[in-house]
Design a protein around this motif. Sequence first.
Motif, PDB file in Angstrom:
ATOM      1  N   PHE A 250      23.856  48.778 -26.656  1.00 53.87           N
ATOM      2  CA  PHE A 250      23.773  48.851 -25.192  1.00 53.87           C
ATOM      3  C   PHE A 250      22.934  50.038 -24.747  1.00 53.87           C
ATOM      4  O   PHE A 250      22.256  49.978 -23.713  1.00 53.87           O
ATOM      5  N   LEU A 251      22.928  51.127 -25.522  1.00 53.44           N
ATOM      6  CA  LEU A 251      22.070  52.260 -25.176  1.00 53.44           C
ATOM      7  C   LEU A 251      20.603  51.929 -25.409  1.00 53.44           C
ATOM      8  O   LEU A 251      19.741  52.293 -24.599  1.00 53.44           O
ATOM      9  N   GLY A 344      32.740  44.263 -16.912  1.00 50.96           N
ATOM     10  CA  GLY A 344      32.320  45.278 -17.871  1.00 50.96           C
ATOM     11  C   GLY A 344      31.768  44.682 -19.147  1.00 50.96           C
ATOM     12  O   GLY A 344      30.754  45.152 -19.682  1.00 50.96           O
ATOM     13  N   VAL A 345      32.412  43.624 -19.650  1.00 46.06           N
ATOM     14  CA  VAL A 345      31.921  42.959 -20.856  1.00 46.06           C
ATOM     15  C   VAL A 345      30.553  42.333 -20.600  1.00 46.06           C
ATOM     16  O   VAL A 345      29.655  42.383 -21.450  1.00 46.06           O
ATOM     17  N   ALA A 346      30.372  41.733 -19.420  1.00 48.53           N
ATOM     18  CA  ALA A 346      29.081  41.131 -19.086  1.00 48.53           C
ATOM     19  C   ALA A 346      27.986  42.203 -18.997  1.00 48.53           C
ATOM     20  O   ALA A 346      26.862  42.005 -19.485  1.00 48.53           O
ATOM     21  N   LEU A 351      23.187  44.421 -21.582  1.00 49.98           N
ATOM     22  CA  LEU A 351      22.441  45.547 -22.129  1.00 49.98           C
ATOM     23  C   LEU A 351      22.217  45.361 -23.625  1.00 49.98           C
ATOM     24  O   LEU A 351      21.155  45.706 -24.155  1.00 49.98           O
ATOM     25  N   TRP A 352      23.228  44.825 -24.293  1.00 52.26           N
ATOM     26  CA  TRP A 352      23.103  44.571 -25.734  1.00 52.26           C
ATOM     27  C   TRP A 352      22.002  43.551 -25.998  1.00 52.26           C
ATOM     28  O   TRP A 352      21.212  43.707 -26.930  1.00 52.26           O
ATOM     29  N   ILE A 385      28.821  38.115 -10.960  1.00 56.23           N
ATOM     30  CA  ILE A 385      29.097  36.703 -11.240  1.00 56.23           C
ATOM     31  C   ILE A 385      30.269  36.578 -12.210  1.00 56.23           C
ATOM     32  O   ILE A 385      31.165  35.738 -12.025  1.00 56.23           O
ATOM     33  N   ALA A 386      30.281  37.416 -13.247  1.00 57.57           N
ATOM     34  CA  ALA A 386      31.381  37.370 -14.213  1.00 57.57           C
ATOM     35  C   ALA A 386      32.712  37.705 -13.547  1.00 57.57           C
ATOM     36  O   ALA A 386      33.737  37.074 -13.840  1.00 57.57           O
TER      37      ALA A 386
END
Length: 442
Positions: A250-251, A344-346, A351-352, A385-386
């Motif tokens: 994600f970074l 948060g997961v989305a 980013l991942w 949306i998530a």
Amino acid sequence: MAIWSFVVLVLTGLFLMVFFKPDMSPVLYQGVYTPLRGIPVSRAFDSTMHLSLEVRGGLFVRQVHHWSALVFAAAVALQLLRMFVTGAFRRPRVRQWLIWVTLLPLGMAAGESGNILPDDMLSGGSLWLIQSVLLSVPVVGTHAVQLLFGSEFPGESIIPVMYWAHVLVIPAAVAVLLGAREWLVRRNGHSRFAASVPGRRSARPVMAGATLGVLVVLGVAFQIAPIWLYGPAGPGQISAGSVPDWYMGFLDGALRIMPGWELTIGVYTLSLAVLVPALVVPGVFFTVLAGYPMAERLILRRLARHDALGRPKAKGRMAKEGTGPATLDRPREAAVRTGVAAAGVAFYGLLWAAAANDQLAHEFQLSVEAVTIFFRFAVVIGPFIAFWVTHRLCLGLRLRDRHIREHGPESGVIVRGARGGFHDRSGSDDHGRLPAGAAPPR
């Protein structure tokens, strides 16, 4: 999973310490890998090659060690997600929540410091990224780079520093935190769902065997970090298509999609393109995680003041600790919190995925600029949306549960009652009475 993968990390790490030399002094490689023979490398790279290709079982242990680090970070992340969506972070388990929040960046730091030790091409890329991040910090960034690397980059002191941090400082901190977590669990007990059976047999032995077995299979069958293919680190060089481990993805994605903004304040120029994704985003993320239990408690306390019905006050130990029964919430019963978790997961997942913008552009025959622009909008719109979809799903599941409680479970078989009315076989009759043999709603 986190505890047993950490145990494997310690045991395999002790084996690797016997053969690895944290030394950056140059030598000529004279090992069995012919393509690199005669090339100047560091002693750290040379010892890692010897460990991987010439020590019996060395490559197996090294790969199990690497996979254990990935599994440890994944287990900690899943534990945090489970505690968040079930409300297991409330008193008296706030300290356990803070322990798991601290373990995640510690696991990331342990993995990243371990990746630097072989002094291969990926290690050089990681060191370049660390230098860039430190230089983006205003005022103290330059001094931090000189303290860590010395007068030249990368210097000869960085790998010994990372070595002792990797084998001593970080494992000691992780061991202390896991020990404190075990003590708190024994003191406060395990949280469980209301429908779970008290005194149920512990699943720890099964989980220990499953974790060890999976790590062994991964170490045997799946290659990871083949440094003989990467080659030794070189100034200004990086392997094509190189990517970090999953927990750092994600970074990397944030760095790739962040616009090249700069901010000049007086004589200082801030590189927002590095400072924001590498320091601000993870800093805000972990701060929000750590402070969420207190924030939720304050919000619920304010909402309770407007509760017209009121609630009975807790007594004794419950009043002192500010907690109720040690049961978990069903995620559907906390639709807003579950929606926040999904958002948060989305955000993390987008980013991942953005860390592979070049690979996505190649596979789908698109320009890298188009894929990058898509992810810039997606990381902003996608979490909303998530949240909306998850919130609606939770509300729908709650309505279904309410219908079952009021009318009983539906069998899909419609029968006619004595008074001529039609009803489901497992539902109530014309007068609201359940038919013979039907289970009453809970």
